[in-house]
Design an enzyme around this catalytic site. Structure first.
Site, PDB file in Angstrom:
ATOM      1  N   ARG A 355       2.709  48.165  68.646  1.00  0.00           N
ATOM      2  CA  ARG A 355       1.625  47.354  69.179  1.00  0.00           C
ATOM      3  C   ARG A 355       0.375  47.446  67.994  1.00  0.00           C
ATOM      4  O   ARG A 355       0.568  47.692  67.224  1.00  0.00           O
ATOM      5  CB  ARG A 355       1.131  47.954  70.586  1.00  0.00           C
ATOM      6  N   ASP A 356      -0.796  46.802  68.586  1.00  0.00           N
ATOM      7  CA  ASP A 356      -1.836  46.904  67.780  1.00  0.00           C
ATOM      8  C   ASP A 356      -2.452  48.090  67.788  1.00  0.00           C
ATOM      9  O   ASP A 356      -3.737  48.216  67.853  1.00  0.00           O
ATOM     10  CB  ASP A 356      -2.888  45.695  68.188  1.00  0.00           C
ATOM     11  N   GLU A 357      -1.675  49.069  67.280  1.00  0.00           N
ATOM     12  CA  GLU A 357      -2.326  50.508  67.160  1.00  0.00           C
ATOM     13  C   GLU A 357      -1.887  50.970  65.730  1.00  0.00           C
ATOM     14  O   GLU A 357      -2.339  51.068  64.776  1.00  0.00           O
ATOM     15  CB  GLU A 357      -2.039  51.422  68.360  1.00  0.00           C
ATOM     16  N   ASP A 364      -0.528  63.563  68.712  1.00  0.00           N
ATOM     17  CA  ASP A 364       0.959  63.311  68.547  1.00  0.00           C
ATOM     18  C   ASP A 364       1.449  64.304  67.372  1.00  0.00           C
ATOM     19  O   ASP A 364       2.620  64.797  67.373  1.00  0.00           O
ATOM     20  CB  ASP A 364       1.125  61.774  68.224  1.00  0.00           C
ATOM     21  N   TRP A 418      -6.052  67.467  69.629  1.00  0.00           N
ATOM     22  CA  TRP A 418      -5.881  66.403  68.538  1.00  0.00           C
ATOM     23  C   TRP A 418      -6.626  66.916  67.226  1.00  0.00           C
ATOM     24  O   TRP A 418      -5.990  67.023  66.445  1.00  0.00           O
ATOM     25  CB  TRP A 418      -6.904  65.352  68.962  1.00  0.00           C
ATOM     26  N   GLU A 629       6.644  56.587  75.511  1.00  0.00           N
ATOM     27  CA  GLU A 629       5.211  57.052  75.793  1.00  0.00           C
ATOM     28  C   GLU A 629       5.049  57.453  77.260  1.00  0.00           C
ATOM     29  O   GLU A 629       4.412  58.528  77.145  1.00  0.00           O
ATOM     30  CB  GLU A 629       4.194  55.998  75.120  1.00  0.00           C
ATOM     31  N   HIS A 650       7.386  56.450  71.065  1.00  0.00           N
ATOM     32  CA  HIS A 650       6.224  57.051  70.831  1.00  0.00           C
ATOM     33  C   HIS A 650       6.889  58.599  71.071  1.00  0.00           C
ATOM     34  O   HIS A 650       7.153  59.080  72.015  1.00  0.00           O
ATOM     35  CB  HIS A 650       5.494  56.802  72.056  1.00  0.00           C
TER      36      HIS A 650
END
Length: 778
Positions: A355-357, A364, A418, A629, A650
């Site tokens: 996708r647009d990511e 992750d 993160w 995901e 994912h």
């Protein structure tokens, strides 16, 4: 080359001034003379954008997407090409093709021109002759430029190629370029140039279509049988101007139709305009897609599956680990984990590839890094990525949630779980590879991160401010929220303590005595305040969630009677949920390992082998070929969890792979002798499996752990590579019952020591191969 040694100039092409489409890829060329008696020829090159090189009609790039993705304003890699064998005496030609890539193309939620608004090339060719003479060919204003067949190339949207615009022989010296246009010189710094560090991206394997489908809506779909990352090539014969379009998707909808809603704005579409010649062949070069299914439109006549090939691309990492067992669904899960790693380890550890990511999310990466280090040799891969993390680290020590940082200027940075990648990832690499150099190199970044947390808010020993993702995508999330029910300040303070603990360990390894004392005290204070804030006087956690209990236990935040109560509460929570997990991105990676640590490996097996939703094997039974995901990315009836946040590749939940390697098969490294110089092998058989085998290619050689229960006997095979030692635990037995190669333990070679430890037999072994047998009873 040091950046100061470069004499070449950045060259670019003014599309607007020259009346060319701004999306078209520019092609630069230069002719030069080479003399006789050439000793060596070497090209140094890089680009703002991504580039390919050609020399005398030969394409040089086996490696794709050069110069790779780094924090471009601070670190831009250069590549070196040995071209001695391609240089001809007399006239030669060099060609460079550029595309937007991550540099100029849209990335994350940003439009085009995120890093810069002009593509540019930089190149130096060094010709060295036998008599010591040296000649240099550089990019300067003598080069010529034109656009060609690549009309558009985008990381997210695909590639459009018009074969009618091909310029045959354009990178040969004989090509007539009198109508080509002059280049422009771009005033751009070279101070960020560094020699290549990354593991290059390459085509690593190829797949043929598993079948051709006709959907209920009448569309022709190629099924490659595997969710993968790369592109599709094809051959055909068709009239000039025929347009072939390939659209890419991960899944079909409940009716069997092509489904792209989860791609959001990413078009993932390849278009080819035919030249009109016989047996045309097309293969994209400057875009990649995440897909299993390809919708083909415009292909003339009947489609032959042989005409199409999927090219699987990822960073060229050596695969170092294997795991298999007696449950074929678990074996498929392991395959899915590895394929998820292949698809998302494309120069940076991305969250998703479709996708647009497609961003290097730090959360992750840190939850998956230990599993990743079993499956593949990721030492160089993560070393390069961590240098970008350090380069993008904020002056106050904060860490962006994506590396390279695609969210500059936003307040959405430095989330717990993160930003902690700044500490967790270097420490994990040290454990797996035993290399102090990276630990030392990253130590300042690690310490800055902990000090950043310490500086937040008014309470020095609690982390209760700033942006937080929480337990992302946990099943106990309130309606309308992606974050789980575990309080965000609980999670943040837990990771505060954990990162401080790892910092202490790193300081011990590096001999930083003052820091050991300082951060040991800090960790103790954080744990003290964690207990004051989040644990009742009677030892109950304020948050009745699985994740809260798992983090408190895994990070060692509770002790003695309180720990015993938290352990029992976790067991009760699992019983209340009918042994179903409710954890998200931050709780799940620690869940099964924590159950093993508290002596309930049996419950971990229940979770790991469950077929019911939610579980790892649920997606396998639904036909997944990579990690989802969401636990319920696609339901049994074919419906979807959502359209806007639903990747089917994912890898975060694939962190369960670490448990299969380290617990089921039992292979682990000794923290006191990292890098598998001393290996601990402690297999833990459980209900549902009667066989498991794992191998790991360590820096010293192959480590093997295999156990099999058959006809009432346990057989355990162990291999330790040369120049290493090992500690092996044989479960549920005593010394007198065990044989090795048919001999009693006291008679076997290579066994230094035998001791009883609870229900197990502990052995200290020299390197070598061993086979133990004994009667099996629980």
């Amino acid at each position: 080359m040091d950046f100061a040694e470069w004499t070449a100039q950045w060259i670019t092409f003014d599309h607007e001034q020259n009346n060319r489409s701004p999306e078209a890829s520019p092609m630069f060329r230069k002719t030069f003379e080479a003399g006789a008696n050439l000793l060596s020829a070497r090209i140094y090159a890089t680009a703002l954008g991504i580039y390919e090189l050609e020399l005398n009609g030969e394409r040089l790039n086996e490696n794709k997407f050069l110069p790779g993705w780094t924090s471009y304003h601070k670190r831009l890699q250069t590549q070196t090409f040995n071209v001695t064998g391609l240089i001809q005496k007399g006239r030669n030609a060099i060609g460079i093709t550029l595309a937007d890539g991550w540099y100029k193309g849209r990335i994350g939620g940003h439009p085009n021109n995120f890093y810069g608004d002009q593509r540019a090339a930089l190149l130096e060719l060094y010709l060295v002759y036998e008599d010591g003479r040296q000649e240099i060919v550089i990019t300067d204003d003598s080069w010529r430029c034109e656009t060609g067949p690549i009309i558009m190339a985008s990381i997210y949207d695909g590639e459009t190629y018009d074969a009618r615009l091909e310029k045959d022989g354009w990178s040969r010296s004989s090509y007539a370029d009198h109508d080509w246009l002059p280049v422009s010189i771009l005033d751009h710094s070279k101070q960020m140039l560094i020699p290549q560090e990354n593991v290059p991206t390459r085509v690593m394997r190829e797949l043929k279509p598993a079948g051709l489908l006709r959907t209920p809506t009448g569309e022709d779909i190629l099924d490659f049988g595997q969710n993968m990352v790369g592109w599709v090539s094809f051959s055909l014969t068709a009239p000039e101007g025929t347009i072939i379009e390939l659209a890419h998707a991960e899944v079909l909808d409940r009716d069997g139709n092509f489904y792209t809603d989860n791609l959001r704005s990413a078009k993932q579409t390849t278009r080819y305009v035919c030249r009109g010649s016989v047996n045309e062949y097309y293969e994209p070069r400057f875009s990649f897609q995440g897909f299993r299914y390809v919708k083909v439109t415009g292909y003339p006549g009947d489609m032959s599956l042989e005409a199409f090939t999927a090219h699987v691309i990822y960073s060229a990492l050596d695969e170092t680990g294997t795991f298999e067992c007696s449950d074929e669904l678990v074996n498929k899960l392991q395959s899915n984990i590895v394929w998820g790693q292949r698809g998302n380890f494309l120069d940076v550890p991305t969250d998703c590839p479709q996708r647009d990511e497609r961003l290097g999310y730090t959360g992750d990466a840190q939850v998956f890094i230990r599993t990743a280090a079993f499956n593949m040799d990721v030492a160089a891969f993560f070393t390069k990525w961590l240098r970008d993390l350090k380069a993008d680290q904020l002056p106050n020590g904060g860490v962006s949630n994506t590396v390279p940082d695609t969210l500059p200027g936003w307040d959405l940075h430095s989330a717990a779980g993160w930003g902690d990648a700044a500490v967790i990832c270097p420490w994990t690499l040290y454990l797996c590879y035993g290399d102090k150099r990276l630990l030392e190199e990253q130590y300042g970044s690690m310490r800055s991160w902990v000090e950043f947390i310490r500086s937040l808010g008014e309470q020095e020993f609690l982390w209760n401010s700033g942006f937080q993702f929480g337990d992302w995508l946990a099943l106990d999330a309130p309606a309308g929220s992606y974050a789980g029910a575990t309080p965000k300040d609980f999670i943040a303070t837990a990771f505060y303590a954990h990162s401080t603990d790892l910092l202490v360990r790193a300081a011990q390894v590096l001999g930083y005595v003052d820091d050991v004392a300082r951060y040991t005290e800090l960790r103790n204070r954080v744990i003290e305040h964690f207990n004051l804030e989040f644990v009742s006087k009677n030892g109950r956690l304020v948050s009745p969630t699985q994740t809260a209990h798992v983090l408190a236990l895994s990070f060692g935040l509770v002790e003695d009677n309180v720990r015993a109560r938290v352990e029992q509460s976790l067991i009760q929570l699992l019983e209340q949920s009918d042994h179903k997990l409710t954890t998200g991105f931050l709780g799940t990676p620690y869940l099964c390992s924590t159950l093993t640590d508290i002596g309930r490996t049996d419950l971990a097996y229940k979770l790991a082998l469950s077929r019911e939703f939610p579980s790892w094997l649920y997606s396998v039974e639904q036909g997944a070929t990579t990690i989802w995901e969401h636990w319920d990315g696609q339901n049994a009836d074919g419906s979807f969890w959502s359209a806007d946040m639903n990747s089917f590749n994912h890898y975060a939940f694939g962190a369960i792979g670490d448990w299969f390697y380290r617990v089921v098969s039992g292979i682990d490294t000794d923290a006191e002798s990292s890098g598998y110089k001393h290996t601990v092998i402690r297999p833990r058989p459980g209900e549902g499996l009667h066989y498991a085998r794992a191998s790991f290619q360590s820096m010293y050689g192959e480590i093997l752990s295999l156990w099999r229960i058959e006809d009432g006997k346990m057989t355990i095979q162990i291999t330790l590579p040369p120049n290493t030692t090992g500690t092996v635990f044989l479960p549920n037995t005593c010394q007198e019952e065990v044989t090795e190669g048919g001999d009693r333990l006291i008679e076997a070679d290579g066994i230094r020591q035998v001791t009883a430890q609870e229900k197990d037999v502990r052995l200290e072994l020299d390197s070598g191969s061993y086979q133990f047998q004994y009667a099996w009873r629980l």
